[in-house]
Design a protein around this motif. Structure first.
Motif, PDB file in Angstrom:
ATOM      1  N   VAL A 135     -11.036   0.768  16.917  1.00  0.00           N
ATOM      2  CA  VAL A 135     -12.345   1.090  17.432  1.00  0.00           C
ATOM      3  C   VAL A 135     -13.621   1.022  16.691  1.00  0.00           C
ATOM      4  O   VAL A 135     -13.564   1.529  15.437  1.00  0.00           O
ATOM      5  N   LEU A 136     -14.603   0.027  17.050  1.00  0.00           N
ATOM      6  CA  LEU A 136     -15.717   0.060  16.197  1.00  0.00           C
ATOM      7  C   LEU A 136     -16.751   0.825  16.508  1.00  0.00           C
ATOM      8  O   LEU A 136     -17.272   0.651  18.088  1.00  0.00           O
ATOM      9  N   LEU A 195     -15.565   9.442  15.258  1.00  0.00           N
ATOM     10  CA  LEU A 195     -14.690   8.742  14.547  1.00  0.00           C
ATOM     11  C   LEU A 195     -13.540   9.404  14.374  1.00  0.00           C
ATOM     12  O   LEU A 195     -13.638  10.751  14.093  1.00  0.00           O
ATOM     13  N   GLY A 196     -12.305   8.877  14.759  1.00  0.00           N
ATOM     14  CA  GLY A 196     -11.226   9.594  14.469  1.00  0.00           C
ATOM     15  C   GLY A 196     -10.899  10.722  15.538  1.00  0.00           C
ATOM     16  O   GLY A 196      -9.959  11.490  15.611  1.00  0.00           O
ATOM     17  N   HIS A 202     -14.267   9.308   6.610  1.00  0.00           N
ATOM     18  CA  HIS A 202     -14.379   8.343   7.692  1.00  0.00           C
ATOM     19  C   HIS A 202     -14.600   6.940   6.985  1.00  0.00           C
ATOM     20  O   HIS A 202     -15.112   6.643   5.843  1.00  0.00           O
ATOM     21  N   GLU A 203     -14.362   5.856   7.662  1.00  0.00           N
ATOM     22  CA  GLU A 203     -14.323   4.576   7.118  1.00  0.00           C
ATOM     23  C   GLU A 203     -15.586   4.119   7.846  1.00  0.00           C
ATOM     24  O   GLU A 203     -15.713   3.791   8.716  1.00  0.00           O
ATOM     25  N   VAL A 204     -16.761   3.827   6.758  1.00  0.00           N
ATOM     26  CA  VAL A 204     -18.004   3.580   7.366  1.00  0.00           C
ATOM     27  C   VAL A 204     -18.799   2.869   6.195  1.00  0.00           C
ATOM     28  O   VAL A 204     -18.472   2.575   5.304  1.00  0.00           O
ATOM     29  N   LEU A 205     -19.995   2.198   6.791  1.00  0.00           N
ATOM     30  CA  LEU A 205     -20.784   1.432   5.971  1.00  0.00           C
ATOM     31  C   LEU A 205     -22.109   1.295   6.578  1.00  0.00           C
ATOM     32  O   LEU A 205     -22.281   1.577   7.918  1.00  0.00           O
ATOM     33  N   VAL A 206     -23.177   1.091   5.994  1.00  0.00           N
ATOM     34  CA  VAL A 206     -24.614   0.754   6.370  1.00  0.00           C
ATOM     35  C   VAL A 206     -24.647  -0.483   7.087  1.00  0.00           C
ATOM     36  O   VAL A 206     -24.448  -1.485   6.374  1.00  0.00           O
ATOM     37  N   ALA A 207     -25.208  -0.620   8.178  1.00  0.00           N
ATOM     38  CA  ALA A 207     -25.224  -1.901   8.994  1.00  0.00           C
ATOM     39  C   ALA A 207     -26.292  -1.673  10.000  1.00  0.00           C
ATOM     40  O   ALA A 207     -26.545  -0.733  10.442  1.00  0.00           O
TER      41      ALA A 207
END
Length: 391
Positions: free
Chosen positions: A123-124, A134-135, A160-165
């Motif tokens: 899931v994005l 998330l989760g 959490h698995e995250v990034l700036v975008a």
């Protein structure tokens, strides 16, 4: 074990794709797949960010990320307009810790959507905020992104698995996810083309048959009095307007910039019955109720404006005891980004919103032939749709 390997492999491919987009190198670290981006991204110290440096992504870096593929010109939909930089990106970076402390309750409709996804779904979450979704479904794998580096920092600290975008330039390869969600994000995009592009991106990054859930604030608010607490923009910003300096000057408004109770922001507390519609041509049964009285807006001289206005500045009151007066807030006050409200003992920031009218969300995908609306509903002052990718 095989499923775990497959998911790990997909995450690795995601990071490789991310580097190609931004022209950077990346390293996947440990079983949790925590990452760091080298080269130009060294300035974005998410894990080790200092509270004294609330803006690791400045406006120039935001522009570079948004326009990594094409040159940044006024006609480029992926270039961030000044109004979003100033009244969305900078504001959420400034209020991130306080905003996060008010964002913990899960919306039942979103929770139901996530719970219905098949085992092992990727899931994005585009515009994940503080990562409250998330989760949520432990049987699925989640990756989140947000334009606010400070909200991403909070997500990262929570594991959490995250990034700036940017929502209009998602750093995932085509067909990467099984599902995607965009919760209360599109209304922060200031032009129709950018809102449409964000939807195209959500569709692009899921595989065939993948589902996309989108929610946005509705102009048809259950509590009409909320509209009197928002500051209307007198005119809509020029399509794809990008330029130096401040946004256009709006006409003086007699509307008071009052506080919105955070627990009730965009939610009157009225619970509508759950209902869905599979687009058979009928109107949703739980369409927002009409005003309870003809005098609901009688005390406001902006009745005609409220019927058509869709561009607003919505205030966020950051209490003095939560404000970094010596840092972020002092700078925001000095630059005019924020104002003091001594009566409420708060620093007031304005957030840009384009609130959606009925059918407007569906209208954005009317010309797209790679997705179809499979559900639409009105939920607590939000218009919501679920899309299915066809090809």
């Amino acid at each position: 074990m095989l499923q775990s390997f497959d998911r790990s492999s997909r995450v690795s491919k995601y990071f490789c794709h991310s580097c190609k987009i931004f022209g950077l190198s990346s390293v996947v670290i440990g079983s949790g797949h925590h990452f760091r981006l080298n080269s130009a991204m060294k300035e974005i110290k998410i894990k080790g960010g200092s509270n004294a440096d609330p803006h690791p992504l400045n406006d120039e870096t935001h522009a570079q990320l948004s326009c990594a593929i094409q040159g940044c010109t006024a006609s480029n939909v992926q270039c961030t307009p000044e109004i979003e930089k100033k009244y969305v990106h900078r504001v959420y970076d400034a209020i991130a810790p306080h905003f996060s402390s008010t964002r913990f309750a899960k919306w039942p409709k979103v929770a139901s959507f996530l719970s219905s996804l098949p085992l092992g779904s990727l899931v994005l979450d585009a515009g994940c905020g503080n990562g409250k979704y998330l989760g949520y479904n432990s049987n699925c794998f989640f990756i989140g992104c947000d334009i606010s580096a400070q909200l991403i920092k909070i997500c990262n600290e929570r594991g959490h698995e995250v990034l700036v975008a940017d929502a209009v330039n998602l750093p995932y390869r085509t067909g990467f996810g099984d599902a995607a969600i965009s919760i209360a994000v599109l209304h922060h995009l200031s032009t129709e083309n950018r809102r449409k592009k964000a939807i195209e991106e959500l569709i692009r990054v899921v595989k065939k048959g993948g589902l996309v859930l989108i929610t946005v604030w509705a102009v048809e608010q259950e509590d009409k009095s909320l509209l009197t607490k928002w500051m209307p923009l007198s005119e809509k910003y020029v399509e794809e307007w990008v330029g130096p300096g401040s946004p256009r000057v709006r006409s003086p408004s007699s509307m008071a910039l009052e506080s919105i109770p955070e627990m009730n922001e965009n939610n009157s507390g009225i619970c509508l019955k759950d209902s869905k519609e599979n687009l058979t041509g009928s109107i949703p049964e739980n369409k927002p109720p009409p005003s309870q009285s003809e005098n609901d807006l009688a005390n406001c001289n902006h009745e005609n404006l409220l019927k058509t206005q869709q561009e607003y500045f919505v205030p966020w009151h950051l209490p003095y005891h939560r404000a970094e007066v010596s840092g972020t807030s002092a700078s925001a006050l000095a630059s005019g980004l924020a104002k003091k409200d001594d009566k409420k003992a708060a620093v007031v920031y304005n957030r840009y919103y384009h609130v959606f009218s009925e059918g407007e969300l569906e209208g954005l995908i009317s010309g797209m032939d790679n997705a179809v609306v499979v559900d639409r509903f009105y939920d607590k002052s939000n218009w919501c749709i679920v899309l299915e990718k066809l090809v």
